[in-house]
Motif scaffolding. Sequence first.
Motif, PDB file in Angstrom:
ATOM      1  N   GLY A 171      -0.395  -2.094   8.191  1.00  0.00           N
ATOM      2  CA  GLY A 171       0.298  -0.895   7.752  1.00  0.00           C
ATOM      3  C   GLY A 171       0.433   0.070   8.919  1.00  0.00           C
ATOM      4  N   VAL A 172       1.110   1.204   8.713  1.00  0.00           N
ATOM      5  CA  VAL A 172       1.306   2.178   9.798  1.00  0.00           C
ATOM      6  C   VAL A 172      -0.033   2.638  10.372  1.00  0.00           C
ATOM      7  N   CYS A 173      -1.041   2.787   9.491  1.00  0.00           N
ATOM      8  CA  CYS A 173      -2.363   3.239   9.963  1.00  0.00           C
ATOM      9  C   CYS A 173      -3.169   2.099  10.582  1.00  0.00           C
ATOM     10  N   ALA A 196      -4.099  -0.585   8.770  1.00  0.00           N
ATOM     11  CA  ALA A 196      -4.833  -1.311   7.712  1.00  0.00           C
ATOM     12  C   ALA A 196      -4.291  -2.731   7.603  1.00  0.00           C
ATOM     13  N   MET A 225      -6.473   6.797   2.419  1.00  0.00           N
ATOM     14  CA  MET A 225      -6.167   6.514   3.828  1.00  0.00           C
ATOM     15  C   MET A 225      -7.336   6.954   4.729  1.00  0.00           C
ATOM     16  N   MET A 228       2.651   7.851   5.052  1.00  0.00           N
ATOM     17  CA  MET A 228       3.198   7.130   6.208  1.00  0.00           C
ATOM     18  C   MET A 228       3.816   5.836   5.700  1.00  0.00           C
ATOM     19  N   GLY A 229       3.379   5.454   4.498  1.00  0.00           N
ATOM     20  CA  GLY A 229       3.906   4.231   3.858  1.00  0.00           C
ATOM     21  C   GLY A 229       5.034   4.575   2.937  1.00  0.00           C
ATOM     22  N   ILE A 282      -6.042  -3.620   2.609  1.00  0.00           N
ATOM     23  CA  ILE A 282      -5.067  -3.205   1.597  1.00  0.00           C
ATOM     24  C   ILE A 282      -5.381  -3.819   0.228  1.00  0.00           C
ATOM     25  N   CYS A 321       0.843  -1.199   0.000  1.00  0.00           N
ATOM     26  CA  CYS A 321       0.000   0.000   0.000  1.00  0.00           C
ATOM     27  C   CYS A 321       0.873   1.243   0.000  1.00  0.00           C
ATOM     28  N   ARG A 322       0.585   2.151  -0.922  1.00  0.00           N
ATOM     29  CA  ARG A 322       1.253   3.453  -0.873  1.00  0.00           C
ATOM     30  C   ARG A 322       0.217   4.561  -1.075  1.00  0.00           C
ATOM     31  N   HIS A 323      -0.915   4.359  -0.397  1.00  0.00           N
ATOM     32  CA  HIS A 323      -1.985   5.342  -0.517  1.00  0.00           C
ATOM     33  C   HIS A 323      -1.759   6.561   0.363  1.00  0.00           C
ATOM     34  N   CYS A 324      -0.756   6.532   1.242  1.00  0.00           N
ATOM     35  CA  CYS A 324      -0.432   7.752   1.975  1.00  0.00           C
ATOM     36  C   CYS A 324       1.061   7.767   2.272  1.00  0.00           C
ATOM     37  N   CYS A 326       3.640   0.694   2.787  1.00  0.00           N
ATOM     38  CA  CYS A 326       3.530  -0.376   3.777  1.00  0.00           C
ATOM     39  C   CYS A 326       3.314  -1.722   3.091  1.00  0.00           C
ATOM     40  N   ARG A 370      -8.758  -2.437  -1.177  1.00  0.00           N
ATOM     41  CA  ARG A 370      -8.620  -1.047  -1.646  1.00  0.00           C
ATOM     42  C   ARG A 370      -7.912  -1.012  -2.992  1.00  0.00           C
TER      43      ARG A 370
HETATM   44 FE1  SF4 Z   1      -1.448   2.506   3.216  1.00  0.00          FE
HETATM   45 FE2  SF4 Z   1      -2.065   2.897   5.761  1.00  0.00          FE
HETATM   46 FE3  SF4 Z   1       0.446   2.475   5.023  1.00  0.00          FE
HETATM   47 FE4  SF4 Z   1      -0.750   4.767   4.437  1.00  0.00          FE
HETATM   48  S1  SF4 Z   1      -0.276   3.990   6.448  1.00  0.00           S
HETATM   49  S2  SF4 Z   1       0.503   3.544   3.062  1.00  0.00           S
HETATM   50  S3  SF4 Z   1      -2.834   4.052   4.018  1.00  0.00           S
HETATM   51  S4  SF4 Z   1      -1.277   1.016   4.877  1.00  0.00           S
END
Ligand code: SF4
Length: 673
Positions: A90-92, A94, A220, A75-76, A99, A70-73, A78, A102
Motif C-alpha cells: 500500500g502507499v504506507c 503495508a 494506519m 492515502m488509499g 492488510i 485496505c481503506r484504513h486511511c 490500496c 488488520r
Molecule cells: Fe491502508 Fe496504508 Fe493504503 Fe492507508 S496507505 S489505505 S493504511 S495500505
Amino acid sequence: MQPKDKKTKAKAKKTKPDKKEMKTPEKGSNGGTIAEEMLKRMKEGGVESIYDRYEAQQPQCGFGLVGLCCRHCNMGPCNVDPFGKGPQKGVCGADANTITARHFTRSVAAGAAAHSDHGRSIAQLLVATARGEAPGYKIKDEEKLMMVAEWFDVKTDGRKVEEIAEEVGEMALAEFGKSYGFQRFTKRAPETRQKLWEKLNITPRAIDREVTESMHRTGMGSDQDYKNLIRQASRTALADGWGGSMVATELQDILFGTPKPIRGKANLGVLKEDEVNILVHGHEPQISEMVALATQDPKLIEAAKAVGAKGINLAGICCTANELLMRHGIPMAGHMKMQEMAIATGSIEAVIVDIQCIMQADVETSKCYHTKLITTCSKARIVGAEHVDITDENALEQAKKIVKTAIDNYPNRDRSRVYIPKDAVKEMVVGFSHETIKYMLGGRFRASYRPLNDNIMNGKIRGVAGVVGCTSPKVLPGHQPYIELVKELIANNILVVETGCAATECGKEGLMIPELQEACGEGLREVCETVGIPPILHAGACVDNSRILIACSEMVEEGGLGNDISELPLAGVCYEWMHEKALCIGQYFVASGVFTVFGINSPVQGAPDVQKWLTEGIEEELGGMWAFEPDIKKVARLVIDHIEKKRDALGINVLAERKLFDMEDRRKLDIKV
Ligand code: SF4
Ligand code: NFS
C-alpha cells in the motif's frame, strides 16, 4: 428487478459452489426446494430478492474477496495484487500480511462489538428489572441468578433476589468497561486453557477495551506484525465468547428462563392464512418477549377477531426466532436468507425488527405488499421503515401498540397475492441449553457429562461437532450444505450441536427430532435412544455459542478426555459464514482450542503467510486452528479426521479395541486414561 448480463453471470459462477456436490432433495410443490419455489414466485411478481442483488454484484471485487483491499486511511484505498504482477504494498508500505490481518482483526472486533453490545443491553435490563423500572419483565430463573452471582463474587446470603439481581447486573456492566482485571467468566475455562491465555497475554480484559484496542492497532501506522495482530484478534474474540456473549446468554436465562426441551415448528408454512401474522426479526429477546406477551392479551385477540382474523400468529426470523422458539415453542419462519421470502408470502401484517442481520431491502419488499416494517431499537433505524422506540421502561406498552398496528393492517391484506407453501413446515425439538444436556445425560439427581464422556471413550460416540452460524446467498437456492454435512456427521457417530441460522436450516428441514436416530451410526443411535435426545441438538442463538464453550469446559472437568478443550475430540463448522459476528465466533473457538472450519472462501486468502498461520501455525500456540474449505464433502472429512486424530492422541481408539479382551487389559488401560 436487476438486469442480468450473461457475461457477468458466467464469471460469477466461478465463485459459487458446485451444484452437483451440494444438491439435497427437500422438495417444494414445484419439485424444487421451498426457497426455489418462493424465489420463482418473487421473480414472476417482480419482487427483488437477495439472489438478484447478489447476481447484480458479480463479479465481486477480487481484492476484497481475498482480503487485499485496505481503506484504513485516505492515502488509499490500496490494493495488493495477489498474482504478484501489480503493486505488492500500500502507499504506507503495508504488505499483504498486514492488510489481511488488520482487516481480519477489525472484522472480529466488529463481531465482538455486536454480540457484546447485545449483552450490555441485557445487563442494563436486568438492573432496571431489579429496580422495578422495567414493567413487564421479571426474574424467571433464580437458580441461574445465584450461579452467576457466585462467578461474580456477589454475596447472596440473606439478601433479596432483587438486590442480588441488581448487583449481578452492575457487575456484568462493569465487565464492559472496567479499568483493571480480566473477564470473570474466563475462570469457567479449564485451568490449562486459562494458563495458556495468561502465557500468551491474551486473557481478555474489559470488552470495550479489547474492541477499542483492536480498532487502534489496525489503523494506519500501528500494529504491523500479523501474528501480533491475530493475537489481539484472539483476545477480542475471547472477550466476546467468554465475556459479552456469555453475559447475554446467562442474563437472558435469568430474565426469560433457561431453555428446556420443547417442541416447535419451523419453515414458511408456520404462517397462517386466516390469522394476523406478525414476524419478529433480529436478536434481542427483550423486545420479542414483550411482543409475545402482547399477542396473548385478550383485548388484542378480540381486536384481531373483530377485523375478521381467527387470532394472532407470531413467528420469528433469525436469532430472535431461536430465542422465542427455545423458550416458548413460538414457531420459526426461517433464517437470515429467508426474511424477504417470508414477506413475499403476502401474509405478513407487520415485521418487527430490533438489531442485526436485518436487510435494508426489507423496506422495498414490504412495500410490494401491505406489510409494515417497524424498527424498535434506537441503535438500528432504517430509512423508509416506521419507528416505534422500545425501551426497558415502555416495552410492553409499545409492543401492544405495534401488535394493534398489525391487527389494523389485516384488512389491507390482498388475498389474491397470498401464498404460503403449506408443506413447508417441520416439527423440531429445541432447547438444549448445556444445563439441559447435562441433566438429560446424568438424570435429575446427578446431572453430569459423565455418560457423554464415557460414550466418547468407549467409541459409541466418536466426538462432537458444533455446526453454527449464518446462511449466505453465496450458496445458491437448492443447495443445502449444512444439511449434507450434519447427515454425514451423525452417520459417522458424531453428535452435532447447532446454533444460529445453521440450526434453523436443519430444523426447518426436519432434522431436529429424536426420530432422526434412524439416520445415525449405530453407536450414536444407541446413546440417543437411551438418553432420549436427538442426534442434532439445538442449543440456541449465536450468542449461545457460549453454551457450547461451557459444555466443552465441563467435559474436560468431568475427566477422561484430557486436560484441555484442545484435547477433546470435537470440531466447529460455520459453512455459510456471512456476518462479522461469525468470524468472531470462529476466532474465539480457535483461541479456546477448537479446530474450526469455515466454508465458501477464506477472508485472508490473499496473504499466504496469514493463511498458513491461521490454518497451521496457530495450532502450536493455541491448540486450535482454522480451515477454509468450499467443498462440503471435504468439510465433513476434515471434521471426522480431526476427531479421530484427537481420539488417537487420547489413546481412546486403542481403548475401544482392547476393551474386547479381558479385565486385565482393561485395568491397565483404565490407569492410562
Ligand atoms: Fe491502508 Fe496504508 Fe493504503 Fe492507508 S496507505 S489505505 S493504511 S495500505
Ligand atoms: Ni448469527 Fe443470528 Fe444468522 Fe449469522 Fe445473522 S441471524 S447472530 S449472524 S445470519 S447466524
